[in-house]
Design an enzyme around this catalytic site. Structure first.
Site, mmCIF file in Angstrom:
data_model
loop_
_atom_site.group_PDB
_atom_site.id
_atom_site.type_symbol
_atom_site.label_atom_id
_atom_site.label_comp_id
_atom_site.label_asym_id
_atom_site.label_seq_id
_atom_site.Cartn_x
_atom_site.Cartn_y
_atom_site.Cartn_z
ATOM 1 N N LYS A 179 4.248 35.962 -16.323
ATOM 2 C CA LYS A 179 4.090 36.485 -14.950
ATOM 3 C C LYS A 179 4.899 35.644 -13.969
ATOM 4 O O LYS A 179 5.594 36.159 -13.090
ATOM 5 C CB LYS A 179 2.593 36.500 -14.622
ATOM 6 C CG LYS A 179 2.193 36.775 -13.185
ATOM 7 C CD LYS A 179 1.740 35.561 -12.401
ATOM 8 C CE LYS A 179 0.661 34.725 -12.998
ATOM 9 N NZ LYS A 179 0.293 33.545 -12.202
ATOM 10 N N LYS A 217 6.116 26.969 -6.008
ATOM 11 C CA LYS A 217 5.421 27.034 -7.298
ATOM 12 C C LYS A 217 6.239 27.854 -8.312
ATOM 13 O O LYS A 217 6.352 27.484 -9.488
ATOM 14 C CB LYS A 217 4.029 27.649 -7.085
ATOM 15 C CG LYS A 217 3.247 27.923 -8.341
ATOM 16 C CD LYS A 217 2.937 26.664 -9.121
ATOM 17 C CE LYS A 217 2.262 26.999 -10.438
ATOM 18 N NZ LYS A 217 2.251 25.864 -11.356
ATOM 19 N N THR A 219 -1.383 31.394 -8.563
ATOM 20 C CA THR A 219 0.082 31.505 -8.512
ATOM 21 C C THR A 219 0.449 32.974 -8.312
ATOM 22 O O THR A 219 0.240 33.802 -9.204
ATOM 23 C CB THR A 219 0.732 31.000 -9.818
ATOM 24 O OG1 THR A 219 0.306 29.656 -10.053
ATOM 25 C CG2 THR A 219 2.251 31.043 -9.703
HETATM 26 N N1 LIG Z 1 -3.830 27.267 -16.704
HETATM 27 C C1 LIG Z 1 -2.912 26.523 -16.073
HETATM 28 O O1 LIG Z 1 -2.401 25.527 -16.631
HETATM 29 C C2 LIG Z 1 -2.468 26.836 -14.695
HETATM 30 C C3 LIG Z 1 -2.668 28.075 -14.119
HETATM 31 N N2 LIG Z 1 -2.222 28.298 -12.836
HETATM 32 C C4 LIG Z 1 -2.436 29.581 -12.204
HETATM 33 O O2 LIG Z 1 -3.798 29.609 -11.806
HETATM 34 C C5 LIG Z 1 -4.313 30.933 -11.907
HETATM 35 C C6 LIG Z 1 -5.511 30.937 -12.845
HETATM 36 O O3 LIG Z 1 -5.066 30.485 -14.106
HETATM 37 P P1 LIG Z 1 -6.072 30.216 -15.313
HETATM 38 O O4 LIG Z 1 -7.331 29.662 -14.824
HETATM 39 O O5 LIG Z 1 -5.280 29.500 -16.327
HETATM 40 O O6 LIG Z 1 -6.292 31.708 -15.815
HETATM 41 P P2 LIG Z 1 -7.487 32.368 -16.627
HETATM 42 O O7 LIG Z 1 -6.876 33.547 -17.306
HETATM 43 O O8 LIG Z 1 -8.205 31.361 -17.440
HETATM 44 O O9 LIG Z 1 -8.483 32.857 -15.476
HETATM 45 C C7 LIG Z 1 -8.147 33.937 -14.659
HETATM 46 C C8 LIG Z 1 -9.251 34.203 -13.659
HETATM 47 O O10 LIG Z 1 -8.905 35.364 -12.880
HETATM 48 C C9 LIG Z 1 -9.983 36.301 -12.982
HETATM 49 N N3 LIG Z 1 -9.466 37.672 -12.862
HETATM 50 C C10 LIG Z 1 -8.489 38.252 -13.575
HETATM 51 N N4 LIG Z 1 -8.273 39.517 -13.157
HETATM 52 C C11 LIG Z 1 -9.153 39.737 -12.165
HETATM 53 C C12 LIG Z 1 -9.416 40.854 -11.315
HETATM 54 N N5 LIG Z 1 -8.726 41.983 -11.406
HETATM 55 N N6 LIG Z 1 -10.394 40.722 -10.385
HETATM 56 C C13 LIG Z 1 -11.084 39.564 -10.271
HETATM 57 N N7 LIG Z 1 -10.890 38.473 -11.048
HETATM 58 C C14 LIG Z 1 -9.915 38.569 -11.968
HETATM 59 C C15 LIG Z 1 -10.621 36.037 -14.316
HETATM 60 O O11 LIG Z 1 -11.918 36.592 -14.358
HETATM 61 P P3 LIG Z 1 -12.611 37.008 -15.760
HETATM 62 O O12 LIG Z 1 -13.245 35.752 -16.287
HETATM 63 O O13 LIG Z 1 -13.588 38.058 -15.397
HETATM 64 O O14 LIG Z 1 -11.519 37.529 -16.660
HETATM 65 C C16 LIG Z 1 -10.602 34.514 -14.313
HETATM 66 O O15 LIG Z 1 -11.621 33.992 -13.488
HETATM 67 C C17 LIG Z 1 -3.134 31.797 -12.358
HETATM 68 O O16 LIG Z 1 -2.516 32.325 -11.227
HETATM 69 C C18 LIG Z 1 -2.223 30.809 -13.057
HETATM 70 O O17 LIG Z 1 -0.876 31.227 -13.060
HETATM 71 C C19 LIG Z 1 -1.637 27.312 -12.094
HETATM 72 C C20 LIG Z 1 -1.441 26.071 -12.608
HETATM 73 C C21 LIG Z 1 -1.811 25.752 -13.956
HETATM 74 O O1 LIG Z 2 1.216 27.002 -13.636
HETATM 75 C C1 LIG Z 2 0.999 26.224 -14.564
HETATM 76 C C2 LIG Z 2 1.580 24.906 -14.562
HETATM 77 C C3 LIG Z 2 1.258 24.087 -15.748
HETATM 78 C C4 LIG Z 2 1.725 22.666 -15.532
HETATM 79 O O2 LIG Z 2 2.200 22.326 -14.433
HETATM 80 O O3 LIG Z 2 1.558 21.878 -16.477
#
Ligand SMILES: NC(=O)C1=CN([C@@H]2O[C@H](COP(=O)(O)OP(=O)(O)OC[C@H]3O[C@@H](n4cnc5c(N)ncnc54)[C@H](OP(=O)(O)O)[C@@H]3O)[C@@H](O)[C@H]2O)C=CC1
Ligand SMILES: O=CCCC(=O)O
Length: 287
Positions: A239, A171, A96
């Protein structure tokens, strides 16, 4: 489709990559903290040492990263995706981010002959595990058509929304609404409790009426117990509020409700709740 690369094995990336593996896709993963890939290896994944190594190996690579800075860094930094992207390869960013970040990535990928799709998702950890996400894709339609078999595994529905930026904007609009709803819900639970009502009864009443929704139903019982196991980390919700408010600025759309919700999420972050589920914004009211 051949082997799929997957960059970013956080809450969502891990669930999505495991799901692809379960459905017979070959997957090569990379994560900044490389040790987090170990669990994926147990599910049958291979590991790439850098984003560039993953792109070199795979025809299609998906990224699922925390925020705009992470999404840009994985493309532009040393050993980043850009070093190996070329004609015949597709890059699909499902993080996102805002439309501007997505456009920057699209421009450099396509300038090297690669094709690019933004494809953020609605749905959280459980829908990701169950292949029930809603995919909001935009960009290269040919690439979209090529990766539909993977989207069919990851999601229950995919939308193709046209030009780059439209997926990111959709989104952000959805998550802006969700973040505002979570704040109203939190205020309602506290108001019920402090005015002598049983919050569990409030949940039952809400679930039978016009504003019943899966989020209230899923998160409400845990919130009443002050429990916030992270499905969608609060720092990411804040964010998204910030990016949605910037989109509102660009388009001169007044968003007083979202602005107030953003302040509450910022307050929650200042209390050290950024890594908890976004429902922990409840703590800003109940303390
Ligand atoms: N969780 C949710 O319910 C949802 C999340 N999203 C979106 O999906 C994305 C991921 O979310 P989510 O999995 O929850 O987040 P997490 O915080 O669990 O994971 C984030 C990921 O990004 C990596 N990362 C962070 N900073 C850097 C960097 N500078 N360089 C390289 N890798 C980096 C992390 O690596 P490391 O392990 O090394 O920290 C990790 O793999 C976000 O944009 C979020 O807004 C969308 C829908 C639903
Ligand atoms: O970006 C996160 C969305 C979480 C949700 O749709 O439940």
């Amino acid at each position: 489709m051949g082997e799929i690369g997957f960059l970013g094995i956080g809450i969502m990336g891990k669930a999505m990559a495991v799901n692809l593996l379960r459905h017979g896709f070959k997957v090569t993963v990379w994560n900044r903290t490389l040790s987090r890939c170990d669990e994926l290896v147990q599910h049958g994944a291979s590991v790439g040492e850098t984003p560039a190594a993953v792109i070199k190996k795979c025809k299609y690579t998906i990224a699922m990263l925390s925020d705009p800075a992470a999404a840009l860094s994985v493309v532009f930094d040393k050993h980043g995706a850009l070093e190996q992207i070329c004609g015949g390869k597709g890059y699909i960013d499902m993080s996102t981010v805002d439309a501007d970040t997505s456009s920057q990535i699209s421009q450099v990928i396509t300038s090297k002959g690669g094709s690019f799709l933004e494809a953020p998702v609605s749905g959280s950890k459980k829908p990701a595990e169950d292949g029930q996400l809603v995919i909001l894709a935009a960009g290269d339609k040919d690439l979209y058509d090529q990766v539909v078999p993977a989207f069919d595994v990851l999601g229950k529905k995919s939308f193709f929304l046209g030009q780059i930026g439209n997926g990111a904007k959709m989104k952000l609009v959805v998550n802006m609404i969700m973040g505002s709803m979570m704040n109203a819900f939190s205020e309602g639970i506290v108001l019920a409790d402090k005015s002598g009502l049983d919050p569990h009864t409030l949940l039952d009443v809400l679930d039978l009426g016009a504003i019943a929704n899966p989020m209230f139903k899923m998160k409400g019982p845990a919130m009443i117990k002050n429990s916030y196991p992270p499905a969608f980390p609060l720092k990411h919700q804040q964010k998204d509020m910030r990016l949605a408010l910037a989109l509102g600025d660009e388009n001169a759309v007044p968003m007083p409700v979202a602005a107030a919700a953003n302040e509450a999420f910022k307050k929650a972050r200042s209390l050290g709740l950024g890594d908890h589920d976004f429902s922990a914004v409840f703590e800003t009211l109940s303390k």
